[in-house]
Design a protein around this motif. Sequence first.
Motif, PDB file in Angstrom:
ATOM      1  N   LYS A   1       0.847  -1.198   0.000  1.00  0.00           N
ATOM      2  CA  LYS A   1       0.000   0.000   0.000  1.00  0.00           C
ATOM      3  C   LYS A   1       0.884   1.250   0.000  1.00  0.00           C
ATOM      4  N   PRO A   2       0.424   2.309  -0.688  1.00  0.00           N
ATOM      5  CA  PRO A   2       1.237   3.533  -0.749  1.00  0.00           C
ATOM      6  C   PRO A   2       1.644   4.048   0.632  1.00  0.00           C
ATOM      7  N   GLU A   3       0.716   4.047   1.579  1.00  0.00           N
ATOM      8  CA  GLU A   3       1.035   4.578   2.906  1.00  0.00           C
ATOM      9  C   GLU A   3       2.089   3.728   3.620  1.00  0.00           C
ATOM     10  N   ASP A   4       2.105   2.424   3.339  1.00  0.00           N
ATOM     11  CA  ASP A   4       3.123   1.555   3.946  1.00  0.00           C
ATOM     12  C   ASP A   4       4.498   1.814   3.334  1.00  0.00           C
ATOM     13  N   ILE A   5       4.525   2.074   2.030  1.00  0.00           N
ATOM     14  CA  ILE A   5       5.790   2.409   1.367  1.00  0.00           C
ATOM     15  C   ILE A   5       6.333   3.720   1.916  1.00  0.00           C
ATOM     16  N   LEU A   6       5.456   4.696   2.071  1.00  0.00           N
ATOM     17  CA  LEU A   6       5.879   5.996   2.591  1.00  0.00           C
ATOM     18  C   LEU A   6       6.386   5.899   4.027  1.00  0.00           C
ATOM     19  N   ALA A   7       5.784   5.030   4.823  1.00  0.00           N
ATOM     20  CA  ALA A   7       6.168   4.892   6.230  1.00  0.00           C
ATOM     21  C   ALA A   7       7.406   4.013   6.429  1.00  0.00           C
ATOM     22  N   ALA A   8       7.738   3.219   5.434  1.00  0.00           N
ATOM     23  CA  ALA A   8       8.834   2.253   5.582  1.00  0.00           C
ATOM     24  C   ALA A   8      10.196   2.941   5.592  1.00  0.00           C
ATOM     25  N   ASP A   9      11.071   2.409   6.437  1.00  0.00           N
ATOM     26  CA  ASP A   9      12.445   2.906   6.396  1.00  0.00           C
ATOM     27  C   ASP A   9      13.254   2.029   5.442  1.00  0.00           C
ATOM     28  N   THR A  10      14.451   2.447   5.187  1.00  0.00           N
ATOM     29  CA  THR A  10      15.316   1.678   4.280  1.00  0.00           C
ATOM     30  C   THR A  10      16.599   1.263   5.004  1.00  0.00           C
ATOM     31  N   ASP A  11      16.510   1.067   6.310  1.00  0.00           N
ATOM     32  CA  ASP A  11      17.667   0.648   7.105  1.00  0.00           C
ATOM     33  C   ASP A  11      18.236  -0.682   6.636  1.00  0.00           C
ATOM     34  N   PHE A  12      17.391  -1.509   6.019  1.00  0.00           N
ATOM     35  CA  PHE A  12      17.869  -2.809   5.560  1.00  0.00           C
ATOM     36  C   PHE A  12      19.009  -2.668   4.555  1.00  0.00           C
ATOM     37  N   ILE A  13      19.042  -1.556   3.818  1.00  0.00           N
ATOM     38  CA  ILE A  13      20.132  -1.286   2.864  1.00  0.00           C
ATOM     39  C   ILE A  13      21.454  -1.181   3.628  1.00  0.00           C
ATOM     40  N   ASP A  14      21.413  -0.475   4.770  1.00  0.00           N
ATOM     41  CA  ASP A  14      22.612  -0.363   5.602  1.00  0.00           C
ATOM     42  C   ASP A  14      22.923  -1.695   6.273  1.00  0.00           C
ATOM     43  N   ASP A  15      21.881  -2.418   6.673  1.00  0.00           N
ATOM     44  CA  ASP A  15      22.076  -3.703   7.354  1.00  0.00           C
ATOM     45  C   ASP A  15      22.800  -4.723   6.473  1.00  0.00           C
ATOM     46  N   ILE A  16      22.559  -4.657   5.166  1.00  0.00           N
ATOM     47  CA  ILE A  16      23.267  -5.590   4.278  1.00  0.00           C
ATOM     48  C   ILE A  16      24.600  -4.995   3.803  1.00  0.00           C
ATOM     49  N   GLY A  17      24.861  -3.736   4.148  1.00  0.00           N
ATOM     50  CA  GLY A  17      26.135  -3.106   3.813  1.00  0.00           C
ATOM     51  C   GLY A  17      26.236  -2.641   2.375  1.00  0.00           C
TER      52      GLY A  17
END
Length: 139
Positions: free
Chosen positions: A92-108
Amino acid sequence: MSIQDIQAEIVDEFSMFDDWMQRYEYIIDLGRGLPLIDEQYKTEDNIITGCQSKVWVHAEQIGDKIVFTADSDAILTKGIIAILVRAFSNQKPEDILAADTDFIDDIGLKEHLSPTRANGLVSMIKKLKMYALAFNAKN
């Protein structure tokens, strides 16, 4: 499945690899499995600016969720957008907007990309969030 669950899956998958050469190969494999954008959507409007290679992203709303398709003319970049499409498509659009992208840092990922590819990654995330914002405003 929630965005957070998908992101956790991606982090788990990347943790199985011992070194970055294996991770790069995995990213390239993910790119090969990317559901490709229809040729009619490979337009200037759908190109992500800020990437050194060409990356196209198309979004459409199906029901209450956004479905992303994408492609790139570079194999590593195609894998990177495949990761993002996997994390944010069919949400859902609101879930995409609320989501963080920390997983990008978590995988390095960001720290193992060239500065121009890291900028491209940020631009890809912004484009997906902008689509979500546009669809969210319509609802």
